[in-house]
Write a protein that holds these residues in place. Sequence first.
Motif, PDB file in Angstrom:
ATOM      1  N   LEU A 152       8.591  -6.218  -4.443  1.00  0.00           N
ATOM      2  CA  LEU A 152       7.254  -5.613  -4.347  1.00  0.00           C
ATOM      3  C   LEU A 152       7.116  -4.406  -5.262  1.00  0.00           C
ATOM      4  N   VAL A 153       8.189  -3.631  -5.397  1.00  0.00           N
ATOM      5  CA  VAL A 153       8.169  -2.490  -6.323  1.00  0.00           C
ATOM      6  C   VAL A 153       7.965  -2.999  -7.747  1.00  0.00           C
ATOM      7  N   MET A 154       8.693  -4.054  -8.125  1.00  0.00           N
ATOM      8  CA  MET A 154       8.550  -4.632  -9.466  1.00  0.00           C
ATOM      9  C   MET A 154       7.125  -5.127  -9.701  1.00  0.00           C
ATOM     10  N   LEU A 155       6.578  -5.859  -8.734  1.00  0.00           N
ATOM     11  CA  LEU A 155       5.212  -6.356  -8.878  1.00  0.00           C
ATOM     12  C   LEU A 155       4.238  -5.196  -9.065  1.00  0.00           C
ATOM     13  N   SER A 156       4.424  -4.148  -8.274  1.00  0.00           N
ATOM     14  CA  SER A 156       3.551  -2.984  -8.371  1.00  0.00           C
ATOM     15  C   SER A 156       3.637  -2.340  -9.751  1.00  0.00           C
ATOM     16  N   ALA A 157       4.823  -2.302 -10.294  1.00  0.00           N
ATOM     17  CA  ALA A 157       4.999  -1.724 -11.639  1.00  0.00           C
ATOM     18  C   ALA A 157       4.209  -2.504 -12.688  1.00  0.00           C
ATOM     19  N   ARG A 158       3.955  -3.772 -12.399  1.00  0.00           N
ATOM     20  CA  ARG A 158       3.184  -4.613 -13.312  1.00  0.00           C
ATOM     21  C   ARG A 158       1.723  -4.726 -12.910  1.00  0.00           C
ATOM     22  N   SER A 182      11.083   7.528  -7.459  1.00  0.00           N
ATOM     23  CA  SER A 182      12.219   7.663  -8.380  1.00  0.00           C
ATOM     24  C   SER A 182      12.457   6.359  -9.138  1.00  0.00           C
ATOM     25  N   LEU A 183      12.237   5.219  -8.487  1.00  0.00           N
ATOM     26  CA  LEU A 183      12.365   3.941  -9.190  1.00  0.00           C
ATOM     27  C   LEU A 183      11.318   3.820 -10.292  1.00  0.00           C
ATOM     28  N   PHE A 184      10.071   4.148  -9.961  1.00  0.00           N
ATOM     29  CA  PHE A 184       9.019   4.090 -10.980  1.00  0.00           C
ATOM     30  C   PHE A 184       9.307   5.064 -12.118  1.00  0.00           C
ATOM     31  N   ASP A 185       9.826   6.232 -11.786  1.00  0.00           N
ATOM     32  CA  ASP A 185      10.132   7.243 -12.791  1.00  0.00           C
ATOM     33  C   ASP A 185      11.217   6.756 -13.757  1.00  0.00           C
ATOM     34  N   LYS A 186      12.179   6.016 -13.233  1.00  0.00           N
ATOM     35  CA  LYS A 186      13.291   5.529 -14.064  1.00  0.00           C
ATOM     36  C   LYS A 186      12.903   4.307 -14.890  1.00  0.00           C
ATOM     37  N   GLY A 187      11.843   3.621 -14.476  1.00  0.00           N
ATOM     38  CA  GLY A 187      11.331   2.524 -15.287  1.00  0.00           C
ATOM     39  C   GLY A 187      11.754   1.137 -14.843  1.00  0.00           C
ATOM     40  N   MET A 188      11.192   0.163 -15.539  1.00  0.00           N
ATOM     41  CA  MET A 188      11.362  -1.241 -15.178  1.00  0.00           C
ATOM     42  C   MET A 188      12.814  -1.689 -15.232  1.00  0.00           C
ATOM     43  N   ASN A 189      13.589  -1.236 -16.209  1.00  0.00           N
ATOM     44  CA  ASN A 189      14.981  -1.680 -16.272  1.00  0.00           C
ATOM     45  C   ASN A 189      15.748  -1.303 -15.015  1.00  0.00           C
ATOM     46  N   THR A 190      15.502  -0.125 -14.479  1.00  0.00           N
ATOM     47  CA  THR A 190      16.165   0.291 -13.238  1.00  0.00           C
ATOM     48  C   THR A 190      15.690  -0.560 -12.072  1.00  0.00           C
ATOM     49  N   GLY A 238       0.817  -1.213   0.000  1.00  0.00           N
ATOM     50  CA  GLY A 238       0.000   0.000   0.000  1.00  0.00           C
ATOM     51  C   GLY A 238       0.846   1.255   0.000  1.00  0.00           C
ATOM     52  N   VAL A 239       1.920   1.254   0.770  1.00  0.00           N
ATOM     53  CA  VAL A 239       2.828   2.409   0.788  1.00  0.00           C
ATOM     54  C   VAL A 239       3.483   2.575  -0.580  1.00  0.00           C
ATOM     55  N   ILE A 240       3.902   1.465  -1.174  1.00  0.00           N
ATOM     56  CA  ILE A 240       4.519   1.523  -2.511  1.00  0.00           C
ATOM     57  C   ILE A 240       3.538   2.096  -3.517  1.00  0.00           C
ATOM     58  N   GLU A 241       2.284   1.636  -3.477  1.00  0.00           N
ATOM     59  CA  GLU A 241       1.264   2.163  -4.398  1.00  0.00           C
ATOM     60  C   GLU A 241       1.079   3.665  -4.214  1.00  0.00           C
ATOM     61  N   ALA A 242       1.034   4.101  -2.960  1.00  0.00           N
ATOM     62  CA  ALA A 242       0.842   5.527  -2.678  1.00  0.00           C
ATOM     63  C   ALA A 242       2.013   6.354  -3.185  1.00  0.00           C
ATOM     64  N   ARG A 243       3.203   5.809  -3.100  1.00  0.00           N
ATOM     65  CA  ARG A 243       4.396   6.552  -3.516  1.00  0.00           C
ATOM     66  C   ARG A 243       4.578   6.564  -5.031  1.00  0.00           C
ATOM     67  N   LYS A 244       3.862   5.703  -5.729  1.00  0.00           N
ATOM     68  CA  LYS A 244       3.938   5.667  -7.194  1.00  0.00           C
ATOM     69  C   LYS A 244       3.663   7.039  -7.803  1.00  0.00           C
ATOM     70  N   VAL A 245       2.755   7.758  -7.178  1.00  0.00           N
ATOM     71  CA  VAL A 245       2.319   9.040  -7.740  1.00  0.00           C
ATOM     72  C   VAL A 245       3.051  10.234  -7.138  1.00  0.00           C
ATOM     73  N   ALA A 246       4.000   9.967  -6.235  1.00  0.00           N
ATOM     74  CA  ALA A 246       4.762  11.058  -5.625  1.00  0.00           C
ATOM     75  C   ALA A 246       5.782  11.587  -6.627  1.00  0.00           C
ATOM     76  N   ALA A 247       6.303  12.745  -6.332  1.00  0.00           N
ATOM     77  CA  ALA A 247       7.352  13.323  -7.172  1.00  0.00           C
ATOM     78  C   ALA A 247       8.617  12.481  -7.030  1.00  0.00           C
ATOM     79  N   ALA A 248       9.298  12.261  -8.148  1.00  0.00           N
ATOM     80  CA  ALA A 248      10.490  11.412  -8.151  1.00  0.00           C
ATOM     81  C   ALA A 248      11.577  11.946  -7.231  1.00  0.00           C
ATOM     82  N   ASP A 249      11.618  13.257  -7.032  1.00  0.00           N
ATOM     83  CA  ASP A 249      12.653  13.823  -6.160  1.00  0.00           C
ATOM     84  C   ASP A 249      12.232  13.828  -4.692  1.00  0.00           C
ATOM     85  N   ALA A 250      11.021  13.363  -4.411  1.00  0.00           N
ATOM     86  CA  ALA A 250      10.516  13.356  -3.033  1.00  0.00           C
ATOM     87  C   ALA A 250      10.436  11.953  -2.433  1.00  0.00           C
TER      88      ALA A 250
END
Length: 104
Positions: A71-77, A27-35, A10-22
Amino acid sequence: MSDTLEKLAGVIEARKVAAADASYVASLFDKGMNTILKKIGEEATEMIVAAKEDDDAQLVYETADLWFHTLVMLSARGLGPGDVLAELERRFGLSGLAEKAARK
């Protein structure tokens, strides 16, 4: 135990929409799946190295890092720990050899 994974998801989902610099997660989601995948590879390697040592606390620490990034990877998918737990539940009671043979 799965409550902790669900809370973290749930925290990961909430942070998906946060600013990458915050947010590190944002920042991981902003950089994409390869990162994200690169980070999982790094964490898996660190966990393996820790497993070869006698420091259980370090092994647990590195495993937590690997789980977190997974969990971040799963969330990205669009997936979460519930999806993985459901698969593990499906396999419960199956012979590992039979499950592996069924994949072929």
